[in-house]
Design an enzyme around this catalytic site. Structure first.
Site, PDB file in Angstrom:
ATOM      1  N   GLU A 178       0.838  -1.215   0.000  1.00 52.48           N
ATOM      2  CA  GLU A 178       0.000   0.000   0.000  1.00 52.48           C
ATOM      3  C   GLU A 178       0.873   1.265   0.000  1.00 52.48           C
ATOM      4  O   GLU A 178       0.363   2.369  -0.156  1.00 52.48           O
ATOM      5  CB  GLU A 178      -0.958  -0.019   1.207  1.00 52.48           C
ATOM      6  CG  GLU A 178      -0.323   0.066   2.594  1.00 52.48           C
ATOM      7  CD  GLU A 178       0.344  -1.233   3.085  1.00 52.48           C
ATOM      8  OE1 GLU A 178       0.525  -2.172   2.290  1.00 52.48           O
ATOM      9  OE2 GLU A 178       0.703  -1.267   4.282  1.00 52.48           O
ATOM     10  N   CYS A 283      16.379  -6.534   0.026  1.00 53.74           N
ATOM     11  CA  CYS A 283      16.565  -7.783   0.773  1.00 53.74           C
ATOM     12  C   CYS A 283      17.896  -8.424   0.403  1.00 53.74           C
ATOM     13  O   CYS A 283      18.340  -9.348   1.061  1.00 53.74           O
ATOM     14  CB  CYS A 283      15.428  -8.741   0.517  1.00 53.74           C
ATOM     15  SG  CYS A 283      15.438  -9.336  -1.159  1.00 53.74           S
TER      16      CYS A 283
HETATM   17  P1  NAD Z   1       5.945  -6.004   5.037  1.00 53.01           P
HETATM   18  O1  NAD Z   1       6.081  -7.369   5.603  1.00 53.01           O
HETATM   19  O2  NAD Z   1       5.595  -4.881   5.943  1.00 53.01           O
HETATM   20  O3  NAD Z   1       4.791  -6.004   3.902  1.00 53.01           O
HETATM   21  C1  NAD Z   1       4.770  -6.977   2.886  1.00 53.01           C
HETATM   22  C2  NAD Z   1       3.318  -7.179   2.456  1.00 53.01           C
HETATM   23  O4  NAD Z   1       2.553  -7.687   3.548  1.00 53.01           O
HETATM   24  C3  NAD Z   1       2.641  -5.883   2.004  1.00 53.01           C
HETATM   25  O5  NAD Z   1       1.846  -6.138   0.876  1.00 53.01           O
HETATM   26  C4  NAD Z   1       1.799  -5.505   3.214  1.00 53.01           C
HETATM   27  O6  NAD Z   1       0.642  -4.783   2.885  1.00 53.01           O
HETATM   28  C5  NAD Z   1       1.430  -6.843   3.802  1.00 53.01           C
HETATM   29  N1  NAD Z   1       1.208  -6.771   5.250  1.00 53.01           N
HETATM   30  C6  NAD Z   1       1.725  -5.838   6.110  1.00 53.01           C
HETATM   31  N2  NAD Z   1       1.312  -6.098   7.366  1.00 53.01           N
HETATM   32  C7  NAD Z   1       0.536  -7.202   7.304  1.00 53.01           C
HETATM   33  C8  NAD Z   1      -0.171  -7.960   8.284  1.00 53.01           C
HETATM   34  N3  NAD Z   1      -0.138  -7.662   9.575  1.00 53.01           N
HETATM   35  N4  NAD Z   1      -0.855  -9.045   7.881  1.00 53.01           N
HETATM   36  C9  NAD Z   1      -0.880  -9.386   6.577  1.00 53.01           C
HETATM   37  N5  NAD Z   1      -0.221  -8.702   5.605  1.00 53.01           N
HETATM   38  C10 NAD Z   1       0.472  -7.627   5.964  1.00 53.01           C
HETATM   39  O7  NAD Z   1       7.272  -5.717   4.221  1.00 53.01           O
HETATM   40  P2  NAD Z   1       7.732  -4.339   3.555  1.00 53.01           P
HETATM   41  O8  NAD Z   1       8.106  -3.379   4.621  1.00 53.01           O
HETATM   42  O9  NAD Z   1       6.763  -3.928   2.510  1.00 53.01           O
HETATM   43  O10 NAD Z   1       9.042  -4.836   2.788  1.00 53.01           O
HETATM   44  C11 NAD Z   1      10.305  -4.942   3.395  1.00 53.01           C
HETATM   45  C12 NAD Z   1      10.575  -6.352   3.874  1.00 53.01           C
HETATM   46  O11 NAD Z   1      10.483  -7.270   2.784  1.00 53.01           O
HETATM   47  C13 NAD Z   1      11.985  -6.516   4.420  1.00 53.01           C
HETATM   48  O12 NAD Z   1      11.931  -7.350   5.542  1.00 53.01           O
HETATM   49  C14 NAD Z   1      12.733  -7.198   3.276  1.00 53.01           C
HETATM   50  O13 NAD Z   1      13.867  -7.937   3.659  1.00 53.01           O
HETATM   51  C15 NAD Z   1      11.663  -8.081   2.746  1.00 53.01           C
HETATM   52  N6  NAD Z   1      11.952  -8.483   1.385  1.00 53.01           N
HETATM   53  C16 NAD Z   1      12.312  -9.782   1.187  1.00 53.01           C
HETATM   54  C17 NAD Z   1      12.620 -10.220  -0.077  1.00 53.01           C
HETATM   55  C18 NAD Z   1      12.999 -11.646  -0.314  1.00 53.01           C
HETATM   56  O14 NAD Z   1      12.909 -12.096  -1.444  1.00 53.01           O
HETATM   57  N7  NAD Z   1      13.425 -12.382   0.694  1.00 53.01           N
HETATM   58  C19 NAD Z   1      12.557  -9.327  -1.158  1.00 53.01           C
HETATM   59  C20 NAD Z   1      12.180  -8.001  -0.909  1.00 53.01           C
HETATM   60  C21 NAD Z   1      11.867  -7.601   0.374  1.00 53.01           C
END
Ligand code: NAD
Length: 500
Positions: A178, A283
């Protein structure tokens, strides 16, 4: 004041959200709200799933070569719109324009891979497996599948997922972050323009309510998630409890191991780019450098300091900037909290990026490059992911000690080793308990036709993203054993057929 409102893209059309629950979309360089996004209700997500389910019946019948042609057309459209997409991405995320282009380009490489879907879906055939018996297998689409993506790669990660899934004959519901929904919505428009029928790719913007709907809805067969580890674990356990196939990638803490024989100038060049590029919000960033042997840390820091001093932090559209702001003010606070934690835990703060202010953009969410030395394995600021422009130097007396650090860390996404010693590098790659390894390569994100995925708390479930693993994840295998008897029927038997 926000001037723009993002809703959803369902059944080939933009639809305004009805929940009345709004989230801000910032321009992080200016520190201002540029748009608002409506968070979907359960009913809206159900509409998207219903649209995908209706479209799937025909989409699965479209032959693979024609599905590939949609991917070819989509790639051409994304390329034609590259500048505008990169600008939009950079405006909402904060990464610099060249990096935004890289984000889109790495996604397009998966689309290129998906253009080969006719070949990738070919099954196996055994002629004469028994008397008059042939056996063949085919890969069939799962049906409706979904993707939930993080803010940090709003183009690449959606394309990792929907590119492969749709080419395989599935239809897709994407729930992007979002925080930067502009580009995913635009990609859905371009897929429609490329010839994907309405309903093949839907986008719902939302939060936990949307995610929980996707995780529990009986028509969603598989779900791919990328984000932070706690949520990845929640998605994995909830989705599998509801009978779905789940891959859920999580957070990371990637180490760069610097052996004493490494080309230090090259290593510093690589580490600075990988630690501070995209303000550390990758990441596959390299936030930890492990200096091995006497004097390596000092030699490293001596070179790091001028390199850090020379970094230019700017607004995301500044072509000379090395990196831009972090995504939100809340995220800046989180990163600054970790910097303070490092200080309190006794690490030596060599360069402090807190309080950085860019002239003319004082409200922007900027953090200067930060460098810690004497970071120890027990520190919380080391054990957890910071996801900001912070580099932590650790020291190891031996290679053995250095290998233990990434191997024993809770995350196991990527790791890099810098050395001129082929044998040491080879042994390191074999032994280290991490999913993706770089040898003199600081950000070892595998190319699209290999697969992406970490180990330990960096990934839940066992199928990687894209490559042949992606095709396997988004298809199910069916195996046919056939016989066309001629003449007299074989004898009736009550025992299991064997190849005696
Ligand atoms: P995030 O976990 O906050 O959000 C990821 C998704 O989950 C979003 O679409 C969000 O709306 C949703 N979300 C958020 N809170 C939620 C909840 N309580 N319940 C269900 N869904 C929920 O992650 P972010 O801040 O958007 O991204 C950064 C993170 O992603 C970092 O930890 C990074 O390391 C990780 N990441 C990992 C990879 C990989 O391939 N391992 C790649 C890119 C990013």
């Amino acid at each position: 004041m926000a001037t723009q409102h993002y809703g959803h893209f369902i059944d080939g059309r933009h639809v305004a959200g009805t929940s009345g629950r709004l989230a801000p979309v910032f321009n992080p360089s200016q520190g201002e709200i540029k748009a608002e996004v409506t968070l979907a209700t359960r009913a809206e997500v159900e509409r998207a799933i219903a649209s995908a389910a209706a479209a799937q019946v025909n989409w699965a019948q479209v032959n693979p070569q024609r599905r590939a042609r949609v991917m070819f057309a989509f790639k051409a459209l994304v390329e034609a719109n590259m500048d505008a997409l990169a600008r939009l991405l950079s405006e909402e995320h904060g990464k610099v324009l060249a990096d935004a282009r890289g984000d889109i380009q790495r996604g397009l490489e998966v689309i290129e891979f998906a253009c080969g879907i006719p070949h990738l879906l070919k099954g196996e055939y055994t002629e004469g497996a028994g008397p008059g018996i042939d056996v063949y297998s085919m890969r069939q689409p799962l049906g409706v599948v979904a993707g939930i993506t993080p803010f940090n790669f709003p183009a690449m990660i959606p394309m990792w997922m929907f590119g492969v899934a749709i080419a395989c004959g599935n239809t897709f519901v994407l729930k992007p972050s979002e925080k930067d929904p502009g580009v995913p919505l635009r990609l859905a428009e371009l897929m429609l323009e490329a010839g994907a029928p309405a309903g093949v790719l839907n986008v719902v913007n939302g939060d936990k309510e949307a995610v929980d709907t996707l995780l529990t809805h009986p028509d969603v067969r598989a779900l791919s998630f990328v984000g932070s580890s706690d949520i990845a674990q929640y998605v994995y356990s909830t989705g599998t409890a509801h009978g779905k196939r789940i891959q859920a990638m999580g957070g990371a803490k990637n180490h760069g191991i610097v052996l004493p024989d490494a080309d230090l100038d090259q290593a510093v060049n690589d580490i600075v780019g990988a630690a501070y590029g995209s303000a550390g919000e990758r990441c596959m960033a390299l936030p930890v450098a492990v200096a091995v042997g006497d004097g390596t840390a000092e030699a490293l820091i001596e070179r790091l300091l001028p390199a850090i001093e020379g970094l230019k932090i700017g607004i995301s559209t500044d072509p000379d900037a090395n990196y831009g702001p972090v995504v939100t003010a809340a995220h800046r606070e989180r990163v600054e909290h970790y910097i303070q934690m490092g200080v309190d835990e006794g690490a030596r703060l060599v360069v402090d990026g807190r309080g950085f202010s860019l002239q003319g953009y004082e409200k922007g969410f900027f953090i200067g490059p930060t460098l810690f030395d004497h970071v120890e394995p027990h520190m919380q600021s080391y054990r957890e992911e910071i996801f900001g422009p912070v580099l932590q130097i650790m020291r190891a007396r031996t290679v053995e000690e250095a290998v233990r650090l990434p191997s024993q860390h809770q995350y196991g996404n990527g790791v890099a080793i810098f050395t001129r010693n082929g044998q040491a590098a080879r042994e390191f790659a074999q032994r280290v308990n991490v999913g993706m390894v770089g040898i003199n390569v600081p950000i070892p994100v595998p190319v699209a036709y290999h697969t992406f995925g970490g180990w330990k708390r960096s990934a839940f479930g066992d199928a990687n993203q894209h490559g042949t693993e992606g095709v396997r994840f988004f298809t199910k295998i069916k195996t046919v054993t056939q016989r066309w008897p001629e003449g007299q029927a074989p004898e009736q038997s009550f025992v299991i057929p064997t190849m005696q």
